[in-house]
Scaffold this motif. Structure first.
Motif, PDB file in Angstrom:
ATOM      1  N   GLU A  58       0.825  -1.378   0.063  1.00 20.92           N
ATOM      2  CA  GLU A  58       0.203  -0.134  -0.044  1.00 20.92           C
ATOM      3  C   GLU A  58       0.985   1.333  -0.067  1.00 20.92           C
ATOM      4  O   GLU A  58       1.945   1.378   0.854  1.00 20.92           O
ATOM      5  N   ILE A  59       0.619   2.185  -0.829  1.00 20.41           N
ATOM      6  CA  ILE A  59       1.464   3.354  -0.963  1.00 20.41           C
ATOM      7  C   ILE A  59       0.522   4.521  -0.808  1.00 20.41           C
ATOM      8  O   ILE A  59      -0.658   4.595  -1.177  1.00 20.41           O
ATOM      9  N   ARG A  60       0.999   5.634   0.137  1.00 14.80           N
ATOM     10  CA  ARG A  60       0.141   6.645   0.160  1.00 14.80           C
ATOM     11  C   ARG A  60       1.286   8.152  -0.213  1.00 14.80           C
ATOM     12  O   ARG A  60       2.257   7.982  -0.039  1.00 14.80           O
ATOM     13  N   TYR A  61       0.612   9.097  -0.706  1.00 14.27           N
ATOM     14  CA  TYR A  61       1.238  10.251  -1.091  1.00 14.27           C
ATOM     15  C   TYR A  61       0.695  11.560  -0.998  1.00 14.27           C
ATOM     16  O   TYR A  61      -0.823  11.350  -0.900  1.00 14.27           O
ATOM     17  N   ALA A  62       1.160  12.455  -0.515  1.00 13.88           N
ATOM     18  CA  ALA A  62       0.445  13.774  -0.346  1.00 13.88           C
ATOM     19  C   ALA A  62       1.456  14.804  -0.385  1.00 13.88           C
ATOM     20  O   ALA A  62       2.769  14.979  -0.663  1.00 13.88           O
ATOM     21  N   MET A 101      -2.807   4.250  -3.194  1.00 13.36           N
ATOM     22  CA  MET A 101      -2.666   3.321  -4.274  1.00 13.36           C
ATOM     23  C   MET A 101      -2.045   1.714  -3.815  1.00 13.36           C
ATOM     24  O   MET A 101      -1.489   1.669  -2.765  1.00 13.36           O
ATOM     25  N   VAL A 102      -2.629   0.729  -4.341  1.00 19.11           N
ATOM     26  CA  VAL A 102      -2.321  -0.625  -4.110  1.00 19.11           C
ATOM     27  C   VAL A 102      -1.582  -1.174  -5.080  1.00 19.11           C
ATOM     28  O   VAL A 102      -2.024  -1.204  -6.195  1.00 19.11           O
ATOM     29  N   VAL A 103      -0.459  -2.135  -5.022  1.00 18.86           N
ATOM     30  CA  VAL A 103       0.187  -2.871  -5.909  1.00 18.86           C
ATOM     31  C   VAL A 103       0.329  -4.363  -5.578  1.00 18.86           C
ATOM     32  O   VAL A 103       0.458  -4.543  -4.165  1.00 18.86           O
ATOM     33  N   ASN A 104       0.583  -5.184  -6.521  1.00 14.71           N
ATOM     34  CA  ASN A 104       0.567  -6.612  -6.116  1.00 14.71           C
ATOM     35  C   ASN A 104       1.982  -6.803  -5.437  1.00 14.71           C
ATOM     36  O   ASN A 104       3.041  -6.041  -5.567  1.00 14.71           O
ATOM     37  N   GLN A 124       5.037   7.405   1.422  1.00  7.09           N
ATOM     38  CA  GLN A 124       5.256   6.185   2.528  1.00  7.09           C
ATOM     39  C   GLN A 124       4.732   5.010   1.875  1.00  7.09           C
ATOM     40  O   GLN A 124       3.884   4.901   0.902  1.00  7.09           O
ATOM     41  N   ILE A 125       5.194   3.849   2.129  1.00  6.21           N
ATOM     42  CA  ILE A 125       4.690   2.402   1.665  1.00  6.21           C
ATOM     43  C   ILE A 125       4.776   1.546   2.883  1.00  6.21           C
ATOM     44  O   ILE A 125       5.673   1.698   3.922  1.00  6.21           O
ATOM     45  N   ARG A 126       3.814   0.431   2.888  1.00  8.73           N
ATOM     46  CA  ARG A 126       3.678  -0.622   3.849  1.00  8.73           C
ATOM     47  C   ARG A 126       3.366  -1.855   3.097  1.00  8.73           C
ATOM     48  O   ARG A 126       2.806  -1.717   2.149  1.00  8.73           O
TER      49      ARG A 126
END
Length: 297
Positions: A58-62, A101-104, A124-126
């Motif tokens: 899961e990726i988030r950006y702002a 956004m979500v990636v495999n 950020q990513i988790r």
């Protein structure tokens, strides 16, 4: 047999690999946007074991509010209205305003699109496994989206009409490749250049004026009409250069020529001596007069 133990392993934090790669591009509306490609290293579990049941990232950006942003409207023109928050602080704090956004799990790259050129972002990513165990967000990484470095398309040649005292330039905001009103939507104005040579290179010396040309005129299909006060009677050539909101300039259009002719009698409402440039006075156009030997006596 014995009941299997529940999956309690939690993925660790992925590590983003910097610097990111990015580029500016035109969206389908003709506005300049930016994209960036993120990459990262897959994590282990927090206990150091290998993750065999990874499900997704899961990726988030702002928008990053710690950066110093442009202070004028012209400098902010690359940002869309929905990217701005308040009058006092155009870019508000990102808390609670993350885009996600979500990636495999089987990939370690992702592409963020539709970013504002030249604007800073936090990302950020988790990691999440198939059981639903969610790892912690990585530390915040800041990057700046690519600036708008895309010049407008070369405009088509203008239509020019000449007279004794001025040259009128008309342009339908079309590309040199064909069509009308199809230049990019981030267009700001046109530069008008005039010279005596058909293949001249536009410079500051050939610039006779600038005229507004923007997305509103393109959408409403309103042509540009510009009049340059040039007092000449020999042939002149006109080329136009398109300039976008960031200041990127297109190549010059093909030249259009016009020969400024003398003004016809039909366009002179008040004939004075200064308007008579050649010839002699004849009775054919003197409609009234008086014959006398002197003013007095």
């Amino acid at each position: 047999g014995s009941r299997p133990n529940a999956d309690t392993s939690t993925p660790g934090q992925p590590t983003l690999i910097t610097p990111f790669t990015g580029v500016a591009y035109l969206d389908n509306r003709g506005y300049t946007r930016a994209r960036v490609i993120l990459s990262w290293n897959a994590p282990n579990n927090t206990d150091g074991s290998t993750v065999f049941d990874g499900d997704r990232y899961e990726i988030r950006y702002a928008v990053d509010t710690d950066m110093l942003y442009p202070s004028t409207w012209a400098q902010l023109s690359a940002a869309r209205w929905q990217d701005l928050q308040t009058w006092s602080q155009p870019f508000a704090a990102p808390t609670g305003k993350w885009s996600t956004m979500v990636v495999n799990w089987d990939t370690t790259t992702a592409q963020l699109q539709d970013l504002s050129p030249g604007v800073g972002y936090d990302v950020q990513i988790r990691a999440v496994d198939k059981t639903g165990n969610i790892g912690a967000w990585s530390s915040t990484t800041t990057f700046v989206a690519s600036s708008d470095n895309l010049p407008p398309s070369t405009p088509a040649a203008p239509t020019v009409a000449g007279s004794r005292i001025a040259v009128q330039v008309t342009h339908t905001l079309g590309k040199s490749s064909g069509g009308t009103f199809n230049l990019e939507s981030d267009l700001d104005h046109l530069e008008i250049h005039v010279s005596y040579e058909p293949t001249f290179t536009p410079t500051a010396a050939t610039l006779v004026g600038k005229t507004a040309a923007n997305a509103s005129m393109i959408q409403a299909q309103i042509p540009v009409v510009f009049t340059a006060q040039i007092e000449e009677t020999s042939a002149r050539y006109v080329r136009v250069v398109a300039v976008d909101k960031t200041g990127n300039k297109s190549g010059p259009s093909d030249a259009a020529s016009a020969t400024a002719l003398l003004i016809d009698d039909a366009h002179i409402s008040d004939l004075t001596v200064s308007k008579v440039t050649a010839g002699t006075i004849t009775a054919a156009w003197v409609m009234a007069g008086e014959i006398k030997t002197a003013d007095t006596g």
